[in-house]
Design a protein around this motif. Structure first.
Motif, mmCIF file in Angstrom:
data_model
loop_
_atom_site.group_PDB
_atom_site.id
_atom_site.type_symbol
_atom_site.label_atom_id
_atom_site.label_comp_id
_atom_site.label_asym_id
_atom_site.label_seq_id
_atom_site.Cartn_x
_atom_site.Cartn_y
_atom_site.Cartn_z
ATOM 1 N N ALA A 135 -8.307 19.929 -1.433
ATOM 2 C CA ALA A 135 -8.911 19.030 -0.697
ATOM 3 C C ALA A 135 -10.183 18.404 -1.055
ATOM 4 C CB ALA A 135 -9.150 19.726 0.853
ATOM 5 N N ILE A 136 -10.205 17.436 -1.935
ATOM 6 C CA ILE A 136 -11.207 16.763 -2.514
ATOM 7 C C ILE A 136 -10.963 15.356 -2.542
ATOM 8 C CG2 ILE A 136 -11.510 18.736 -4.281
ATOM 9 C CD1 ILE A 136 -10.273 17.054 -6.599
ATOM 10 N N GLU A 137 -12.162 14.600 -2.827
ATOM 11 C CA GLU A 137 -12.286 13.178 -2.637
ATOM 12 C C GLU A 137 -11.070 12.556 -3.639
ATOM 13 O OE1 GLU A 137 -14.987 9.413 -2.435
ATOM 14 O OE2 GLU A 137 -15.916 11.125 -2.710
ATOM 15 N N ALA A 138 -10.204 11.689 -3.062
ATOM 16 C CA ALA A 138 -9.423 11.018 -3.698
ATOM 17 C C ALA A 138 -9.879 9.866 -4.487
ATOM 18 C CB ALA A 138 -8.166 10.518 -2.945
ATOM 19 N N PRO A 139 -9.437 9.602 -5.857
ATOM 20 C CA PRO A 139 -9.747 8.424 -6.574
ATOM 21 C C PRO A 139 -9.227 6.995 -5.582
ATOM 22 C CG PRO A 139 -7.828 9.398 -7.602
ATOM 23 C CD PRO A 139 -8.247 10.128 -6.573
ATOM 24 N N ALA A 140 -9.763 5.788 -6.285
ATOM 25 C CA ALA A 140 -8.959 4.567 -5.655
ATOM 26 C C ALA A 140 -7.779 4.381 -6.162
ATOM 27 C CB ALA A 140 -10.043 3.460 -6.180
ATOM 28 N N GLY A 141 -6.999 3.628 -5.486
ATOM 29 C CA GLY A 141 -5.580 3.285 -5.914
ATOM 30 C C GLY A 141 -4.486 3.961 -5.433
ATOM 31 N N LEU A 142 -4.652 5.197 -4.973
ATOM 32 C CA LEU A 142 -3.637 6.078 -4.689
ATOM 33 C C LEU A 142 -3.054 5.674 -2.991
ATOM 34 C CD1 LEU A 142 -4.656 7.820 -6.969
ATOM 35 C CD2 LEU A 142 -4.034 9.765 -5.519
ATOM 36 N N PRO A 143 -1.800 5.736 -2.931
ATOM 37 C CA PRO A 143 -1.175 5.262 -1.647
ATOM 38 C C PRO A 143 -1.632 6.098 -0.421
ATOM 39 C CG PRO A 143 0.538 6.586 -2.668
ATOM 40 C CD PRO A 143 -0.776 6.425 -3.761
ATOM 41 N N ARG A 144 -2.053 5.443 0.635
ATOM 42 C CA ARG A 144 -2.662 6.197 1.969
ATOM 43 C C ARG A 144 -1.604 6.696 2.826
ATOM 44 N NH1 ARG A 144 -7.944 5.575 1.874
ATOM 45 N NH2 ARG A 144 -7.982 6.740 3.782
ATOM 46 N N VAL A 145 -1.668 7.798 3.354
ATOM 47 C CA VAL A 145 -0.640 8.153 4.319
ATOM 48 C C VAL A 145 -0.544 7.112 5.198
ATOM 49 C CG1 VAL A 145 -0.397 10.014 6.196
ATOM 50 C CG2 VAL A 145 -1.334 10.583 3.962
ATOM 51 N N SER A 146 -1.567 6.475 5.774
ATOM 52 C CA SER A 146 -1.462 5.536 6.933
ATOM 53 C C SER A 146 -0.296 4.243 6.566
ATOM 54 C CB SER A 146 -2.741 4.984 7.241
ATOM 55 O OG SER A 146 -3.427 4.397 6.398
ATOM 56 N N GLU A 147 -0.319 4.011 5.162
ATOM 57 C CA GLU A 147 0.558 2.917 4.661
ATOM 58 C C GLU A 147 2.037 3.648 4.695
ATOM 59 O OE1 GLU A 147 -1.263 2.239 1.052
ATOM 60 O OE2 GLU A 147 -2.771 0.903 1.809
ATOM 61 N N LEU A 148 2.116 4.923 4.393
ATOM 62 C CA LEU A 148 3.447 5.509 4.121
ATOM 63 C C LEU A 148 3.973 5.566 5.571
ATOM 64 C CD1 LEU A 148 2.588 8.506 1.809
ATOM 65 C CD2 LEU A 148 3.858 6.373 1.302
ATOM 66 N N VAL A 149 3.455 5.684 6.661
ATOM 67 C CA VAL A 149 3.912 5.946 7.891
ATOM 68 C C VAL A 149 4.023 4.640 8.607
ATOM 69 C CG1 VAL A 149 3.069 8.267 7.761
ATOM 70 C CG2 VAL A 149 1.881 6.865 8.994
ATOM 71 N N ALA A 150 3.461 3.700 8.532
ATOM 72 C CA ALA A 150 3.098 2.586 9.073
ATOM 73 C C ALA A 150 4.424 1.901 9.977
ATOM 74 C CB ALA A 150 2.624 1.021 8.137
ATOM 75 N N GLU A 151 5.747 2.123 9.044
ATOM 76 C CA GLU A 151 7.094 1.719 9.663
ATOM 77 C C GLU A 151 7.491 2.743 10.338
ATOM 78 O OE1 GLU A 151 7.646 -1.616 9.238
ATOM 79 O OE2 GLU A 151 5.848 -1.887 8.260
ATOM 80 N N TRP A 152 7.263 3.773 10.371
ATOM 81 C CA TRP A 152 7.843 5.006 11.074
ATOM 82 C C TRP A 152 8.275 4.702 12.512
ATOM 83 C CZ3 TRP A 152 6.280 10.538 9.062
ATOM 84 C CH2 TRP A 152 6.683 10.476 7.382
ATOM 85 N N PRO A 153 7.359 4.481 13.350
ATOM 86 C CA PRO A 153 7.669 4.165 14.893
ATOM 87 C C PRO A 153 9.002 3.155 14.942
ATOM 88 C CG PRO A 153 5.541 3.845 14.361
ATOM 89 C CD PRO A 153 6.026 4.084 13.098
ATOM 90 N N ASP A 154 9.211 2.082 14.224
ATOM 91 C CA ASP A 154 10.324 1.330 14.278
ATOM 92 C C ASP A 154 11.507 1.900 13.686
ATOM 93 O OD1 ASP A 154 8.841 -0.491 15.829
ATOM 94 O OD2 ASP A 154 8.409 -1.868 13.824
ATOM 95 N N GLU A 155 11.360 2.701 12.649
ATOM 96 C CA GLU A 155 12.317 3.413 12.026
ATOM 97 C C GLU A 155 12.865 4.248 12.960
ATOM 98 O OE1 GLU A 155 12.732 6.768 8.595
ATOM 99 O OE2 GLU A 155 11.520 5.126 7.889
#
Length: 300
Positions: A135-155
């Motif tokens: 658990a360390i600080e992530a670099p810029a440019g990696l995908p965010r968990v929030s983006e990965l799950v954004a469509e999950w409720p509708d799915e």
């Protein structure tokens, strides 16, 4: 010319179709090009995981290493970024990378995995400690968990409606509510994305080293499902009191990982719901679907 394991070739072609067939056909030449590029000499037989092959190699200026080449899939893009960020902290070291070829030159580990540790409490504790160490600080440019799950409720709603009432409504609603409530907590933390026994190797430099990260950014509690939806936890589901065993294991992991227990439980419940629906649609074994259904209810 290296030999591609036949089982790996069949699985890749079955999963990826013609693109997988073409990639497998060119893989021996691709490996030779990478070996020449990095001045490496083969030092053992090829092994493989689900999406890539691994060849032990030696190079005069490095400790024992491996070349890993993965199928060019979006899910494999950020693995070298995660390794580079950790720089050997709780994970194998990255010596070189060729992103165009989806190839990496990595530190070689021992042959054992955490799956070989038979003591339940010890193994779950190691997973938690490793989660905390990564658990360390992530670099810029990696995908965010929030983006990965954004469509999950509708799915989840759509898949459940198409497949029928296979999970209780309250179980589905709890998953959707979690996605709404926890989306706001997304720290700039590097998340492994697939932390489980088989992705933790015995090491010499450190006792245990993570492999095969996805490289996400956000809440570490997102990883909880891969810890408990595993062969280590599966026997607990067939005991007289499965809920007690699963919850105890969850407590052990969260304490070692220093993760909020309720957040971990809710993420795991949500991902269990999605995995149960996905498994029905994509042909998971019946026992795995039933076990995942049970997890989704236990974790309510």
């Amino acid at each position: 010319m290296i030999d591609i394991p036949q089982g790996f070739a069949r699985e890749t072609i079955s999963r990826e179709g013609e693109s997988g067939r073409a990639w497998i056909a060119g893989l021996p030449c691709l490996m030779n090009e990478v070996l020449e590029q990095w001045s490496c000499v083969p030092d053992g037989p090829v092994t493989h995981g689900n999406v890539g092959i691994v060849l032990p190699v030696r190079r005069w200026d490095l400790p024992p290493a491996v070349v890993k080449i993965s199928f060019p899939h979006p899910g494999n893009v950020f693995e070298p970024d995660a390794f580079a960020t950790w720089n050997g902290r709780g994970a194998v070291r990255l010596f070189a990378r060729d992103d165009e070829r989806f190839a990496m030159l990595l530190e070689r580990t021992g042959r054992g995995t955490l799956a070989e540790v038979t003591d339940f409490d010890e193994a779950v504790g190691i997973l938690g400690q490793l989660s905390r160490r990564l658990a360390i600080e992530a670099p810029a440019g990696l995908p965010r968990v929030s983006e990965l799950v954004a469509e999950w409720p509708d799915e989840i709603r759509t898949t459940a409606a198409e497949l029928g009432a296979l999970l209780p409504r309250r179980v589905l609603d709890a998953a959707i509510e979690t996605l709404r409530d926890l989306d706001s907590y997304q720290p700039q933390t590097l998340v492994h994305g697939d932390l489980h026994d088989a992705n933790v190797m015995a090491g010499e430099r450190e006792p245990w080293l993570a492999i095969d990260p996805k490289g996400y950014v956000g809440d570490r509690a997102y990883d909880t499902i891969t810890v408990i939806r595993s062969y280590r936890f599966a026997p607990l589901l067939f005991t007289p009191a499965p809920a007690a065993g699963i919850r105890r294991g969850l407590d052990l992991y969260c304490e070692a990982a220093e993760i909020d227990r309720d957040r971990a439980r809710r993420w795991a419940q949500t991902r269990a719901v999605r995995a149960a629906l996905w498994g029905r649609r994509h042909g998971d074994p019946d026992w795995l679907i039933r076990a995942t259904d049970q997890l989704a209810e236990i974790l309510m």
